[in-house]
Design an enzyme around this catalytic site. Structure first.
Site, PDB file in Angstrom:
ATOM      1  CG  HIS A   1      38.475  13.503   9.108  1.00  0.00           C
ATOM      2  ND1 HIS A   1      38.398  12.139   9.228  1.00  0.00           N
ATOM      3  CD2 HIS A   1      39.598  13.897   9.774  1.00  0.00           C
ATOM      4  CE1 HIS A   1      39.446  11.710   9.931  1.00  0.00           C
ATOM      5  NE2 HIS A   1      40.181  12.760  10.281  1.00  0.00           N
TER       6      HIS A   1
ATOM      7  CD  GLU B   1      35.634  12.202   6.868  1.00  0.00           C
ATOM      8  OE1 GLU B   1      35.055  11.926   7.931  1.00  0.00           O
ATOM      9  OE2 GLU B   1      36.792  11.828   6.603  1.00  0.00           O
TER      10      GLU B   1
ATOM     11  CD  GLU C   1      35.183   6.106   7.825  1.00  0.00           C
ATOM     12  OE1 GLU C   1      34.730   6.969   7.041  1.00  0.00           O
ATOM     13  OE2 GLU C   1      36.284   6.217   8.403  1.00  0.00           O
TER      14      GLU C   1
HETATM   15  O1  0X9 Z   1      41.210   7.656   9.376  1.00  0.00           O
HETATM   16  C1  0X9 Z   1      40.228   7.998  10.024  1.00  0.00           C
HETATM   17  O2  0X9 Z   1      40.268   8.824  10.932  1.00  0.00           O
HETATM   18  C2  0X9 Z   1      38.882   7.373   9.692  1.00  0.00           C
HETATM   19  N1  0X9 Z   1      38.684   7.256   8.276  1.00  0.00           N
HETATM   20  S1  0X9 Z   1      38.453   8.591   7.387  1.00  0.00           S
HETATM   21  O3  0X9 Z   1      38.483   8.214   6.001  1.00  0.00           O
HETATM   22  N2  0X9 Z   1      37.015   9.175   7.679  1.00  0.00           N
HETATM   23  O4  0X9 Z   1      39.437   9.545   7.738  1.00  0.00           O
HETATM   24  C3  0X9 Z   1      38.844   5.984  10.241  1.00  0.00           C
HETATM   25  C4  0X9 Z   1      39.219   5.867  11.658  1.00  0.00           C
HETATM   26  C5  0X9 Z   1      39.202   4.451  12.078  1.00  0.00           C
HETATM   27  N3  0X9 Z   1      39.882   4.256  13.306  1.00  0.00           N
HETATM   28  C6  0X9 Z   1      39.292   4.572  14.454  1.00  0.00           C
HETATM   29  N4  0X9 Z   1      38.056   4.923  14.464  1.00  0.00           N
HETATM   30  N5  0X9 Z   1      39.983   4.470  15.561  1.00  0.00           N
HETATM   31 ZN    ZN Z   2      36.895  10.929   8.707  1.00  0.00          ZN
END
Ligand code: 0X9
Ligand code: ZN
Ligand code: CA
Length: 660
Positions: free
Chosen positions: A183, A186, A393
């Site tokens: 992303h 980030e 995260e």
């Molecule tokens: O939505 C996402 O891709 C991640 N959060 S973010 O705010 N960095 O975009 C979380 C992903 C969680 N789900 C998996 N890891 N499968």
């Molecule tokens: Zn992310």
């Protein structure tokens, strides 16, 4: 080009426009060239463009997934409210759920209204990230190397750093993959990746724990999976809160695919991504339609062992921000145990995830309990390749700071994961150890031990000697072992009964020595060849002359100056003539062997000079002299004649042996 202060950024904007024009002409032919860049600052005013909102009036946990299903990107969950980034259509869909939205005049991704922090020069942009990787390799060339695993949509190299001892080789060690910056906004995740690179290389050789890991593992670090998005996010001097890559979408001016919705395991299956290109969670037109996910996929697949196809990467962490979470698969379903996730596998993820979270203070949970996502990297790495993968995260746990903490926070934010990264890496050979089931799921390689009942023995020329070869199964299951021997005298054979055994069994080795073999000591190597390893043991073979044709005299005989002395050996059981390969073994204690003349005298008086005053001032004679005695009748009395030809330095004939 570092991240800069506002004043510097503004000055750079003209240059950025030039760069954008230059990249457009080199864009790959695989997709349409990038469209015109949106005017900075006007982006949020685009009709379809996602903007930040607080979503309120949630009544149930299922409301979170319902919001995710609209395609809005959920950025943070707080006190039953959500911080999201949603397009106008997604906002209308959220309202249809009976929920309300409050536009955030303060962008949740940074302090102030999109103004970027003034103290962020320490963040690494794309060029600096590549330079940092190069600097690590230059400073540690024996344990670090760099490779390009593919190109981004706009043609930037996606760079991977390899860290291991013997870095040029594939040694079969468990491999660990760290990915960051899927992303765009980030940016802290890039710093986390570079922190790990510095930690492993900088403390190799001084911190024994890190030395052990670098010696026993292979680390792969991809610090910037989405370089186009990362550059786009900060290049104009105003952060764009950009999430996706920068790949255009046909039929719309909306740009970008959410890379963490573009992976090919259960892609688009479950309402955890959007089919609308305007969405922050647009999954792309097909799984791996983004060149960036395809590059990382191809790299991962390239780490399968060419013999047998076993995936060498055993463990992975994909870094995101923010929220301080340790997440494990699956993200596409709330179920814990499903196809490709057994109860033991889930228990391993949960136990190790909690253990890691205990080291950094993060919250551990299954990814889907946050909200359902489909097409995420972790689901593919685990579901497809069986690589134990967590999503971290990172810092902070505060939506008012969001994606853009000040650079002064980088050291504490990245250092917080030192222990988690090291612990996880130590588990990489067998994560099931976390639940005490390593012997069940990671049985040690099959190995065997091999010993000889006696490690030396004597055979007379024309005779044989034997010993027992004992084998054990030292780990794993029994295996087939083929036995052989080398280092034998010319014409000699070693036969094993039986020649092939299963570890745990024994075999008898019989060494047969032909007549006429020169009496001497031979180091015979006994080799057991198993299915993957070999063992060797050494057998000291002493060859004596023919049976009945041996003699010895152990009586000490003083050797005075200038006076010949004789020591006899009588042989009377050796029919016929002596051999051409007879041997006289002599042991003399003397401080100056250069004085001495040794002569063998046959029963009929024929003399054979063995040595004549050689060896200078050396001490003692311990030597076997080969002699051709084929012209001599064997039986009779043989004599060793010793003569000390110089005054001073006297000694003693200790013993001698005759092999006819
Ligand atoms: O939505 C996402 O891709 C991640 N959060 S973010 O705010 N960095 O975009 C979380 C992903 C969680 N789900 C998996 N890891 N499968
Ligand atoms: Zn992310
Ligand atoms: Ca190595």
């Amino acid at each position: 080009m570092p991240f800069r202060t506002t004043a510097l950024r503004t000055a750079l904007m003209a240059g950025v426009a030039l760069l954008a024009a230059a990249t457009a002409t080199t864009a790959p032919a695989s997709g349409a060239p990038a469209g015109p860049e949106p005017v900075p600052g006007a982006a949020a005013a685009d009709a379809g463009r996602a903007a930040p909102y607080r979503v309120t009036h949630l009544k149930a946990k299922t409301d979170v997934d319902a919001v995710a299903r609209t395609g809005a990107a959920i950025e943070y969950v707080e006190h039953g409210d959500l911080i999201v980034r949603a397009t106008p259509a997604e906002v209308r869909a959220i309202h249809r759920l009976g929920l309300r939205t409050i536009p955030l005049s303060t962008d949740p991704s940074g302090p102030g209204t999109m103004a970027f922090p003034s103290s962020d020069a320490a963040y690494h942009d794309y060029a600096e990230t590549v330079a940092a990787v190069d600097a690590v390799v230059a400073a540690h060339p024996t344990i670090a190397s760099r490779r390009v695993i593919g190109k981004s949509y706009e043609g930037r190299d996606i760079v991977a750093l390899k860290i291991s001892d013997n870095v040029a080789a594939d040694e079969g060690e468990p491999e660990i993959l760290f990915t960051a910056n899927q992303h765009a906004r980030e940016h802290l995740t890039v710093e986390q990746a570079l922190y790990i690179a510095d930690l492993l290389t900088g403390q190799y050789g001084s911190d024994p724990r890190i030395s052990r890991l670098v010696d026993g593992r292979v680390f792969w670090i991809v610090p910037m999976v989405n370089p186009d998005g990362a550059e786009y996010d900060h290049a104009t001097g105003t952060y764009q809160s950009w999430r996706k890559n920068r790949q255009p979408n046909t039929g719309t001016t909306e740009v970008g695919t959410d890379l963490n919705r573009n992976w090919g395991y259960k892609w688009g299956c479950c309402g955890g991504s959007s089919k609308s290109p305007a969405s922050e969670t647009y999954r792309g037109k097909a799984a791996f339609s983004a060149p960036e996910t395809a590059a990382v996929r191809d790299f991962v697949l390239s780490r399968r062992d060419p013999n047998g196809g076993k995936q060498r990467i055993k463990a992975a962490i994909d870094f995101h921000s923010y929220g301080q979470l340790v997440l494990w698969p699956f993200g596409y379903t709330k179920a814990t145990t499903v196809t490709n996730m057994s109860a033991d596998e889930y228990a391993t993820y949960e136990t190790l995830g909690r253990q890691l979270a205990a080291t950094n203070g993060y919250t551990p949970e299954q990814a889907s309990s946050l909200y359902v996502t489909d097409g995420s990297i972790d689901d593919w790495l685990w579901g497809q390749e069986r690589i134990f993968t967590y999503t971290f995260e990172l810092y902070p746990d505060d939506w008012t700071v969001g994606f853009y903490p000040p650079a002064s926070d980088i050291p504490k934010a990245t250092g917080a994961n030192r222990e988690a990264v090291l612990t996880f890496s130590e588990y990489a050979d067998c994560p099931y150890r976390a639940i005490g089931k390593d012997t069940t799921y990671c049985p040690a390689a099959n190995q065997f031990g091999m010993t000889l009942a006696s490690t030396s023995g004597t055979a007379t020329a024309g005779g044989s000697v034997s010993t027992t070869v004992t084998t054990t199964t030292s780990s794993g299951s029994p295996q087939q072992i083929d036995l052989s021997a080398s280092g034998l005298p010319a014409g000699a054979t070693a036969v094993f009964f039986p020649p092939s055994i299963t570890s745990g069994q024994t075999s008898t080795m019989v060494i047969s020595v032909p007549a006429g073999t020169p009496p001497a000591s031979y180091g015979v190597s006994v080799t057991g060849t198993g299915t993957s390893t070999t063992r060797t043991a050494t057998f000291g073979l002493d060859v004596d002359g023919r049976a009945g044709c041996l003699g010895a005299n152990d009586t000490d005989l003083p050797i005075p100056d200038l006076t010949e002395v004789r020591s006899p050996i009588t042989v009377n059981t050796c029919a016929g003539n002596a051999t051409g390969a007879a041997a006289v073994e002599v042991h003399v204690v003397h401080p100056y062997v250069g004085d001495l003349v040794l002569t063998l005298v046959a029963p009929d008086g024929t003399e054979y000079v063995l040595r004549d005053r050689t060896g200078g001032g050396a001490d003692n004679i311990d030597q076997t002299f080969p002699v051709d005695l084929s012209g001599e009748v064997a039986n009779g009395t043989w004599q060793l004649k010793v003569y000390d030809a110089a005054v001073g330095d006297t000694g003693t004939l200790d013993r001698w042996k005759l092999s006819l």
